[in-house]
Design a protein around this motif. Structure first.
Motif, PDB file in Angstrom:
ATOM      1  N   ARG A  54       0.856  -1.192   0.000  1.00  0.00           N
ATOM      2  CA  ARG A  54       0.000   0.000   0.000  1.00  0.00           C
ATOM      3  C   ARG A  54       0.881   1.227   0.000  1.00  0.00           C
ATOM      4  NH1 ARG A  54      -2.477   3.120   4.257  1.00  0.00           N
ATOM      5  NH2 ARG A  54      -4.445   4.070   3.609  1.00  0.00           N
ATOM      6  N   SER A  55       0.800   2.009  -1.095  1.00  0.00           N
ATOM      7  CA  SER A  55       1.652   3.183  -1.224  1.00  0.00           C
ATOM      8  C   SER A  55       0.941   4.204  -2.108  1.00  0.00           C
ATOM      9  CB  SER A  55       3.003   2.796  -1.841  1.00  0.00           C
ATOM     10  OG  SER A  55       3.834   3.926  -1.982  1.00  0.00           O
ATOM     11  N   VAL A  56       0.355   5.247  -1.463  1.00  0.00           N
ATOM     12  CA  VAL A  56      -0.442   6.221  -2.204  1.00  0.00           C
ATOM     13  C   VAL A  56      -0.035   7.627  -1.784  1.00  0.00           C
ATOM     14  CG1 VAL A  56      -2.751   7.066  -2.732  1.00  0.00           C
ATOM     15  CG2 VAL A  56      -2.390   4.623  -2.279  1.00  0.00           C
ATOM     16  N   PHE A  57       0.490   8.395  -2.726  1.00  0.00           N
ATOM     17  CA  PHE A  57       0.814   9.807  -2.488  1.00  0.00           C
ATOM     18  C   PHE A  57      -0.301  10.648  -3.085  1.00  0.00           C
ATOM     19  CE2 PHE A  57       2.635  13.935  -3.333  1.00  0.00           C
ATOM     20  CZ  PHE A  57       3.419  14.178  -2.212  1.00  0.00           C
ATOM     21  N   ASP A  58      -0.922  11.495  -2.253  1.00  0.00           N
ATOM     22  CA  ASP A  58      -2.035  12.334  -2.701  1.00  0.00           C
ATOM     23  C   ASP A  58      -1.515  13.741  -3.009  1.00  0.00           C
ATOM     24  OD1 ASP A  58      -4.322  13.786  -3.135  1.00  0.00           O
ATOM     25  OD2 ASP A  58      -5.434  12.922  -1.459  1.00  0.00           O
ATOM     26  N   PRO A  59      -1.443  14.131  -4.279  1.00  0.00           N
ATOM     27  CA  PRO A  59      -0.907  15.450  -4.641  1.00  0.00           C
ATOM     28  C   PRO A  59      -1.806  16.608  -4.222  1.00  0.00           C
ATOM     29  CG  PRO A  59      -1.765  14.343  -6.575  1.00  0.00           C
ATOM     30  CD  PRO A  59      -1.828  13.347  -5.475  1.00  0.00           C
ATOM     31  N   SER A  60      -3.052  16.327  -3.864  1.00  0.00           N
ATOM     32  CA  SER A  60      -3.966  17.405  -3.482  1.00  0.00           C
ATOM     33  C   SER A  60      -3.641  17.978  -2.112  1.00  0.00           C
ATOM     34  CB  SER A  60      -5.419  16.915  -3.502  1.00  0.00           C
ATOM     35  OG  SER A  60      -5.640  15.950  -2.481  1.00  0.00           O
ATOM     36  N   ASP A  61      -3.060  17.161  -1.229  1.00  0.00           N
ATOM     37  CA  ASP A  61      -2.718  17.659   0.108  1.00  0.00           C
ATOM     38  C   ASP A  61      -1.354  17.169   0.594  1.00  0.00           C
ATOM     39  OD1 ASP A  61      -3.244  14.999   0.569  1.00  0.00           O
ATOM     40  OD2 ASP A  61      -4.974  15.343   1.867  1.00  0.00           O
ATOM     41  N   PHE A  62      -0.586  16.513  -0.301  1.00  0.00           N
ATOM     42  CA  PHE A  62       0.780  16.056  -0.012  1.00  0.00           C
ATOM     43  C   PHE A  62       0.832  14.945   1.043  1.00  0.00           C
ATOM     44  CE2 PHE A  62       1.334  20.747  -0.841  1.00  0.00           C
ATOM     45  CZ  PHE A  62       1.664  20.594  -2.170  1.00  0.00           C
ATOM     46  N   THR A  63      -0.292  14.292   1.345  1.00  0.00           N
ATOM     47  CA  THR A  63      -0.266  13.190   2.308  1.00  0.00           C
ATOM     48  C   THR A  63       0.184  11.909   1.617  1.00  0.00           C
ATOM     49  OG1 THR A  63      -2.594  12.644   1.899  1.00  0.00           O
ATOM     50  CG2 THR A  63      -2.115  14.181   3.690  1.00  0.00           C
ATOM     51  N   TYR A  64       0.810  11.053   2.398  1.00  0.00           N
ATOM     52  CA  TYR A  64       1.308   9.784   1.862  1.00  0.00           C
ATOM     53  C   TYR A  64       0.862   8.657   2.784  1.00  0.00           C
ATOM     54  CZ  TYR A  64       4.553   6.052   0.549  1.00  0.00           C
ATOM     55  OH  TYR A  64       5.097   4.855   0.159  1.00  0.00           O
ATOM     56  N   ALA A  65       0.110   7.718   2.227  1.00  0.00           N
ATOM     57  CA  ALA A  65      -0.382   6.565   2.988  1.00  0.00           C
ATOM     58  C   ALA A  65       0.355   5.318   2.537  1.00  0.00           C
ATOM     59  CB  ALA A  65      -1.885   6.399   2.774  1.00  0.00           C
ATOM     60  N   TYR A  66       0.933   4.614   3.486  1.00  0.00           N
ATOM     61  CA  TYR A  66       1.631   3.372   3.164  1.00  0.00           C
ATOM     62  C   TYR A  66       1.501   2.410   4.333  1.00  0.00           C
ATOM     63  CZ  TYR A  66       5.400   5.361   6.045  1.00  0.00           C
ATOM     64  OH  TYR A  66       6.130   5.911   7.073  1.00  0.00           O
ATOM     65  N   SER A  67       1.337   1.118   3.979  1.00  0.00           N
ATOM     66  CA  SER A  67       1.165   0.088   5.012  1.00  0.00           C
ATOM     67  C   SER A  67       0.044   0.528   5.956  1.00  0.00           C
ATOM     68  CB  SER A  67       2.495  -0.118   5.751  1.00  0.00           C
ATOM     69  OG  SER A  67       2.393  -1.194   6.646  1.00  0.00           O
ATOM     70  N   THR A  68       0.314   0.631   7.245  1.00  0.00           N
ATOM     71  CA  THR A  68      -0.704   1.071   8.207  1.00  0.00           C
ATOM     72  C   THR A  68      -0.425   2.501   8.684  1.00  0.00           C
ATOM     73  OG1 THR A  68       0.563   0.148  10.046  1.00  0.00           O
ATOM     74  CG2 THR A  68      -1.084  -1.281   9.017  1.00  0.00           C
ATOM     75  N   ALA A  69       0.277   3.281   7.897  1.00  0.00           N
ATOM     76  CA  ALA A  69       0.694   4.615   8.312  1.00  0.00           C
ATOM     77  C   ALA A  69       0.222   5.686   7.346  1.00  0.00           C
ATOM     78  CB  ALA A  69       2.218   4.662   8.436  1.00  0.00           C
ATOM     79  N   VAL A  70       0.094   6.897   7.872  1.00  0.00           N
ATOM     80  CA  VAL A  70      -0.209   8.075   7.072  1.00  0.00           C
ATOM     81  C   VAL A  70       0.787   9.149   7.478  1.00  0.00           C
ATOM     82  CG1 VAL A  70      -1.874   9.891   6.528  1.00  0.00           C
ATOM     83  CG2 VAL A  70      -2.655   7.534   6.874  1.00  0.00           C
ATOM     84  N   GLU A  71       1.473   9.726   6.491  1.00  0.00           N
ATOM     85  CA  GLU A  71       2.517  10.713   6.752  1.00  0.00           C
ATOM     86  C   GLU A  71       2.151  12.024   6.079  1.00  0.00           C
ATOM     87  OE1 GLU A  71       7.443  10.981   6.568  1.00  0.00           O
ATOM     88  OE2 GLU A  71       6.366   9.228   5.799  1.00  0.00           O
ATOM     89  N   VAL A  72       2.202  13.115   6.828  1.00  0.00           N
ATOM     90  CA  VAL A  72       1.840  14.425   6.296  1.00  0.00           C
ATOM     91  C   VAL A  72       2.971  15.417   6.559  1.00  0.00           C
ATOM     92  CG1 VAL A  72      -0.622  14.008   6.644  1.00  0.00           C
ATOM     93  CG2 VAL A  72       0.680  15.168   8.421  1.00  0.00           C
ATOM     94  N   PRO A  73       3.242  16.327   5.619  1.00  0.00           N
ATOM     95  CA  PRO A  73       4.304  17.327   5.828  1.00  0.00           C
ATOM     96  C   PRO A  73       3.833  18.428   6.769  1.00  0.00           C
ATOM     97  CG  PRO A  73       3.253  17.685   3.719  1.00  0.00           C
ATOM     98  CD  PRO A  73       2.629  16.445   4.285  1.00  0.00           C
ATOM     99  N   LEU A  74       4.769  18.978   7.540  1.00  0.00           N
ATOM    100  CA  LEU A  74       4.474  20.049   8.475  1.00  0.00           C
ATOM    101  C   LEU A  74       5.271  21.291   8.101  1.00  0.00           C
ATOM    102  CD1 LEU A  74       4.717  18.130  11.885  1.00  0.00           C
ATOM    103  CD2 LEU A  74       2.675  18.479  10.476  1.00  0.00           C
TER     104      LEU A  74
END
Length: 406
Positions: A54-74
């Motif tokens: 599972r590896s999805v980068f969303d260009p609309s809000d720069f969030t990245y979801a992978y495995s069981t995690a969600v990573e967002v820039p600050l």
């Protein structure tokens, strides 16, 4: 595929010539060639990245979801650089975690593969690779963006369908705790619209000559705060303070002229009728305390309407849309600046005063669309009107300057 080949493929798509020699990536453009080394740590991380199910980068809000995690820039809001390191981890009773630190390799790779990377490439990476030839090896890490991020990792056996919303809620709670307890302030990065007036305010070339004028220090202080603030709303208010600084002075100056006119009349007599007229002028001045009218008088005192109209026309041409002269909804009110003599300054005063009120009022007697909430979409809206209030502030600074002593 090795990381070197993967990087070469992507950079080739972006218009560079590439060549791979083992762990070395050679990047060419015209007569310039530079070499990048693939570190072992980066190579190992790329292998793990390729294995992710599972590896999805969303260009609309720069969030990245992978495995069981969600990573967002600050983005960092506080100015204290030499303080606690940007690396903390929060946990809960279910062993879910929120970690704030530099972006993971997974995030860096996902951003590199996304369409959003083309903007970073055009703005920074291309110039770094092609400006001049460097005779030593540089790390391939220079190709990536590595912001501070917050990562929510779920410990649940099954991935919740609403993992992204849960992650953002938990991350925001942790950011609030961090701000309250550790005085470290971060906010989740939001994507700005393509139409951004900030891009028009570029650094100017200077002739490095001393100004022939001395500027009012208080106004310059407000201006510096406005320029340096990371928040459009605070910049707007500081520029507004420059205009507000002369509200009473301009209004009283107008009264002085009216009184002189009355007193200096050839038929003026110090009797009941003459004194009543003087008292009437003073009373009328005292009762007229409408701030929008005071703002309008300041603008009319220091700003040429023709020059202002020309400025608006240039801004709208550069932006590519009639962002000011076309009627639009702004913080609960229809705003329009008519680019006609006798209307432009007055309309601008109404718009600026309305936005100022929306920033300073947070009472629940106002509707939510009438108030500015910090760090929300209204920050972008206010940012679009910063060039107007900045323009007026600069005219006031110039108009109140005095001749410098030599």
């Amino acid at each position: 595929m090795t990381l070197a080949k993967h990087l070469a493929k992507r950079l080739t798509e972006l218009g560079l010539e590439t060549e791979v020699s083992g762990q070395i990536l050679i990047v060419k453009h015209e007569e310039i060639a530079n070499r990048l080394k693939i570190d072992n740590e980066l190579e190992v991380a790329f292998v793990e990245y390729q294995r992710l199910r599972r590896s999805v980068f969303d260009p609309s809000d720069f969030t990245y979801a992978y495995s069981t995690a969600v990573e967002v820039p600050l983005t960092r809001l506080h100015q204290e650089v030499f303080r606690d390191a940007d690396e903390v981890t929060f946990t809960d009773e279910r062993k879910n975690t929120v970690t704030i630190c530099r972006a993971s390799y997974n995030y860096m790779f996902a951003h590199f593969d996304s369409k959003e990377y083309t903007e970073l490439f055009a703005e920074r990476v291309f110039r770094l690779l092609t400006y001049k030839q460097i005779n030593f090896l540089r790390s391939a890490q220079m190709l990536f963006r590595a912001p501070v991020t917050a990562t929510y990792k779920s410990n649940a056996r099954r991935i919740p369908a609403n993992l992204n919303s849960i992650a953002l809620e938990r991350i925001r709670s942790c950011l609030a705790k961090l701000a309250i307890e550790r005085h470290a302030c971060y906010e989740v990065v939001k994507k700005k619209p393509i139409r951004s007036v900030y891009k028009l305010d570029n650094v100017q070339e200077s002739d490095w000559l001393m100004p022939r004028a001395s500027y009012e220090p208080t106004l310059v202080n407000y201006y510096k705060v406005a320029r340096s603030s990371p928040f459009a709303s605070q910049s707007f208010l500081s520029y507004y303070h420059i205009l507000e600084y002369y509200f009473l002075r301009v209004a009283e100056d107008s009264l002085h002229h009216q009184l002189r006119t009355q007193i200096n009349r050839t038929d003026f007599k110090v009797n009941t009728d003459g004194l009543d007229k003087v008292i009437s002028l003073v009373r009328k001045h005292g009762s007229n305390n409408d701030e929008t009218d005071m703002l309008r008088k300041v603008l009319q005192r220091f700003v040429s309407e023709d020059s202002f109209i020309e400025y608006i026309n240039k801004l709208e041409t550069d932006i590519g849309t009639k962002i000011y002269s076309k009627r639009r909804q702004v913080l609960g009110e229809q705003i329009e600046i008519s680019l006609k003599e006798g209307h432009a300054i007055s309309n601008a005063a109404n718009a600026i005063k309305h936005i100022r009120n929306a920033i300073v009022h947070s009472s629940d007697r106002y509707k939510r669309d009438e108030c500015h909430i910090p760090l929300t979409e209204s920050e972008i809206t206010i940012g679009e009107y910063v060039p107007l209030v900045k323009y007026f502030a600069e005219q006031v600074i110039y108009g109140t300057a005095t001749t410098a002593e030599i």
